[in-house]
Design an enzyme around this catalytic site. Sequence first.
Site, PDB file in Angstrom:
ATOM      1  N   GLY A  18       0.825  -1.197   0.000  1.00  0.00           N
ATOM      2  CA  GLY A  18       0.000   0.000   0.000  1.00  0.00           C
ATOM      3  C   GLY A  18       0.857   1.244   0.000  1.00  0.00           C
ATOM      4  O   GLY A  18       1.976   1.257   0.524  1.00  0.00           O
ATOM      5  N   ARG A  19       0.328   2.297  -0.631  1.00  0.00           N
ATOM      6  CA  ARG A  19       1.014   3.588  -0.638  1.00  0.00           C
ATOM      7  C   ARG A  19      -0.002   4.665  -0.321  1.00  0.00           C
ATOM      8  O   ARG A  19      -1.164   4.564  -0.707  1.00  0.00           O
ATOM      9  CB  ARG A  19       1.641   3.891  -2.004  1.00  0.00           C
ATOM     10  CG  ARG A  19       2.894   3.094  -2.307  1.00  0.00           C
ATOM     11  CD  ARG A  19       3.579   3.609  -3.568  1.00  0.00           C
ATOM     12  NE  ARG A  19       4.853   2.970  -3.790  1.00  0.00           N
ATOM     13  CZ  ARG A  19       5.023   1.901  -4.560  1.00  0.00           C
ATOM     14  NH1 ARG A  19       3.980   1.367  -5.162  1.00  0.00           N
ATOM     15  NH2 ARG A  19       6.213   1.368  -4.719  1.00  0.00           N
ATOM     16  N   GLY A  20       0.435   5.695   0.371  1.00  0.00           N
ATOM     17  CA  GLY A  20      -0.431   6.813   0.679  1.00  0.00           C
ATOM     18  C   GLY A  20       0.382   8.080   0.767  1.00  0.00           C
ATOM     19  O   GLY A  20       1.593   8.100   0.512  1.00  0.00           O
ATOM     20  N   GLY A  21      -0.286   9.165   1.153  1.00  0.00           N
ATOM     21  CA  GLY A  21       0.390  10.446   1.198  1.00  0.00           C
ATOM     22  C   GLY A  21       1.509  10.504   2.212  1.00  0.00           C
ATOM     23  O   GLY A  21       2.433  11.296   2.089  1.00  0.00           O
ATOM     24  N   MET A  22       1.424   9.661   3.255  1.00  0.00           N
ATOM     25  CA  MET A  22       2.401   9.749   4.333  1.00  0.00           C
ATOM     26  C   MET A  22       3.510   8.707   4.235  1.00  0.00           C
ATOM     27  O   MET A  22       4.411   8.688   5.053  1.00  0.00           O
ATOM     28  CB  MET A  22       1.697   9.618   5.693  1.00  0.00           C
ATOM     29  CG  MET A  22       0.819  10.803   6.022  1.00  0.00           C
ATOM     30  SD  MET A  22      -0.268  10.472   7.427  1.00  0.00           S
ATOM     31  CE  MET A  22       0.927  10.052   8.695  1.00  0.00           C
ATOM     32  N   GLU A  24       4.652   4.461   2.870  1.00  0.00           N
ATOM     33  CA  GLU A  24       4.357   3.171   2.263  1.00  0.00           C
ATOM     34  C   GLU A  24       4.090   2.137   3.346  1.00  0.00           C
ATOM     35  O   GLU A  24       4.584   2.242   4.462  1.00  0.00           O
ATOM     36  CB  GLU A  24       5.537   2.688   1.409  1.00  0.00           C
ATOM     37  CG  GLU A  24       5.868   3.587   0.243  1.00  0.00           C
ATOM     38  CD  GLU A  24       7.120   3.130  -0.497  1.00  0.00           C
ATOM     39  OE1 GLU A  24       7.189   3.359  -1.709  1.00  0.00           O
ATOM     40  OE2 GLU A  24       8.025   2.556   0.163  1.00  0.00           O
ATOM     41  N   VAL A  25       3.318   1.112   2.974  1.00  0.00           N
ATOM     42  CA  VAL A  25       3.124  -0.044   3.843  1.00  0.00           C
ATOM     43  C   VAL A  25       3.722  -1.250   3.128  1.00  0.00           C
ATOM     44  O   VAL A  25       3.414  -1.513   1.965  1.00  0.00           O
ATOM     45  CB  VAL A  25       1.636  -0.296   4.151  1.00  0.00           C
ATOM     46  CG1 VAL A  25       1.492  -1.486   5.098  1.00  0.00           C
ATOM     47  CG2 VAL A  25       0.998   0.944   4.765  1.00  0.00           C
ATOM     48  N   LYS A  40       4.637   0.021   8.335  1.00  0.00           N
ATOM     49  CA  LYS A  40       4.298   1.325   7.758  1.00  0.00           C
ATOM     50  C   LYS A  40       5.511   2.234   7.927  1.00  0.00           C
ATOM     51  O   LYS A  40       5.978   2.472   9.046  1.00  0.00           O
ATOM     52  CB  LYS A  40       3.072   1.921   8.453  1.00  0.00           C
ATOM     53  CG  LYS A  40       2.789   3.360   8.015  1.00  0.00           C
ATOM     54  CD  LYS A  40       1.369   3.788   8.312  1.00  0.00           C
ATOM     55  CE  LYS A  40       0.401   3.224   7.311  1.00  0.00           C
ATOM     56  NZ  LYS A  40      -0.938   3.848   7.385  1.00  0.00           N
ATOM     57  N   ASP A 141      -9.322  10.423  11.957  1.00  0.00           N
ATOM     58  CA  ASP A 141      -9.335  10.234  10.498  1.00  0.00           C
ATOM     59  C   ASP A 141     -10.037   8.928  10.146  1.00  0.00           C
ATOM     60  O   ASP A 141      -9.568   8.153   9.318  1.00  0.00           O
ATOM     61  CB  ASP A 141      -7.910  10.235   9.950  1.00  0.00           C
ATOM     62  CG  ASP A 141      -7.885  10.361   8.414  1.00  0.00           C
ATOM     63  OD1 ASP A 141      -8.855  10.907   7.851  1.00  0.00           O
ATOM     64  OD2 ASP A 141      -6.914   9.901   7.793  1.00  0.00           O
TER      65      ASP A 141
END
Length: 652
Positions: A18-22, A24-25, A40, A141
């Site tokens: 997984g990838r996000g704004g903050m 990677e996982v 994470k 969140d």
Amino acid sequence: MTKDRLLQGRYRLLDVIGRGGMGEVWRARDESLGRQVAVKCLKPRGPRQEPGFLTVLRERFRREARAAGGLQHRGITVVHDFGEDEGTLFLVMELLSGRNLSQLMDDNGRRPLPVPDVIDIAEQVAAALAYTHAQAIVHRDLKPANIVRTLDGTVKICDFGIARLGHDIGFTARLTGTGVAMGSPDYMSPEQIGADTVDDRSDLYSLGCVLYEIATGAPPFGSGDAWAVLVGHRDTAPEPPRTHRPELPEPYERIILDLLAKDPDDRPQDADELGKRLADARQDASGTAPLPGDAGAVARRQPSWTRGMTLGSPAHPVRRPPADPATAVLTDTWTGDTDRREEVSPAAGIPRPVLPDDDPDALTARLEAGLALGGRGRHFEAHQICVAVLAGRERLLGPDHPDTLACRHHLAFGLADLGRLEDSYAMAHEVARARARVLGPRHPDTLVTRYEHAHVMGRLGQWEEALRTYREVAAARAEVFGPAHTDTLAAHYETGITLGRMGRSAEALAVYRDVVAARTRAWGADHPETLRARHGLGVNLGRLGRWEEALAEARAVAAGRGRVLGADHPDTLVSRREIAVALGWLGRWAEALGDYRQVADARERVLGPGHLDALASRTDEAQCLEQLGRTDEATALYRRVAALRQERAARR
């Protein structure tokens, strides 16, 4: 972050999940305990990296991580460990097998989930929030992507405490100059938007938004424009859910609307009160007819999200940008698994012949339509068709007929495409045993199922079992088809991949050399499958630290792929990147920069600057610039990548 990196001498990164704004996982292996975990990784970027800021950030991270690690509840993702490694902050968490609610909605074509599932999710999340709020921890969140439903039906909340680090780490977007953090606008409470005091009841508002979405198919203020969404949260009453979903029982509609009250004092005052109201609503429903969408005891044999996930239409149209056909094809090629899946040519439309459901030809036509849908990435629709065809074939032909088993085979591996790996593993095991009993253990169909089963084992991290299965399949195919047959060599190739994943690169090298030799004799040195095996050979030379040999192999493969596939083909670019990696390990960073930059330019030209692969290549280029001491250029490039990632996230 890079594959095979060892964090603090203990956690080996295996692959990005997984990838996000903050950050990677990663799926990782805890080398001390021999278990698989999720890691994470959060890394500060941008201009705010002065020592004072980083000191405060590290302390804040430790405080939040300790708080998250202290949470012990079946509805909360377990945090095992946290730390810092070469400037990267990381959390080690349990590795979940399942789908988050956003993925479940996508699987269902953004249609609402069955009412019993909505109720079950509401009850489990309420119980988890009651626990965390009692520990004086507010999530801040809560959204579908942070709520995971595991394969056994357990619902877990993820990322407690991490959302609060977003602004400090430098990834929180700003809506305007007013200081209003964008966060996740579809699920933000009015007090978050107005920068007022936030307490437990803010999480309850966000939960109301989540329940509204999974019950109706869209968030309560789903206009698509971020500012309009925030104004809706602040000023507009949501349409009652039953306007879009009449079968939702009225007590649950009332609960959702109360959760969405603008004034926190008008909401349930805590998650315990919410839990009691949900229990009362269930008790009221239990004395009447079954809840809508409840298919009864037979359906309960499957995980609950397989039951009737086509009810209703989204409350608001979900507008997604149309895919560029050229990009879609390249993306499928880039991320596809050509050694493990037969190609399905996309059609302009899926044929739906009008034949009676009890006609075997009709069932075959429906199955072919389902497989075509799966080939186009519409996995949930393909799954539904396969389930219906299986029921028809079992009724007409019996459970052990070869055609019935073929349908079960496709259904098993369609589950893997949906991310339901445990279910896929179990069904594939049953199909392999049935085909061995009916057709024989060396029948090609039996071996195909075992081969695919081994692939699922690898995705589950069961590498020893996968290796044993691939070797057995390769030996059986060699006896049946001969040692040089395509299918035999494919099983040997997968054996090499598996050995490499297990860190047994010396053994993998021997396997790859045999496959290269056999494919060269059969098809020639420039055949794409020969070059694929040579690529694996070069990767494992690098893993063994034999970088001069790895560089020579990568250059040869890149040249061959360029001749056969073209300079901008994804496989060619992967080999070009391997050249740059080898040059970097040899300390030849100036040469590596040229290759990294050419790969990034090509991916950006073909896929667009915001594509994940193009962004990854620009990150490679920035890291290379750092190695060369060109920090200003690297910083500018990192900022550009961060901006493009934010634009991409805003469009989703």
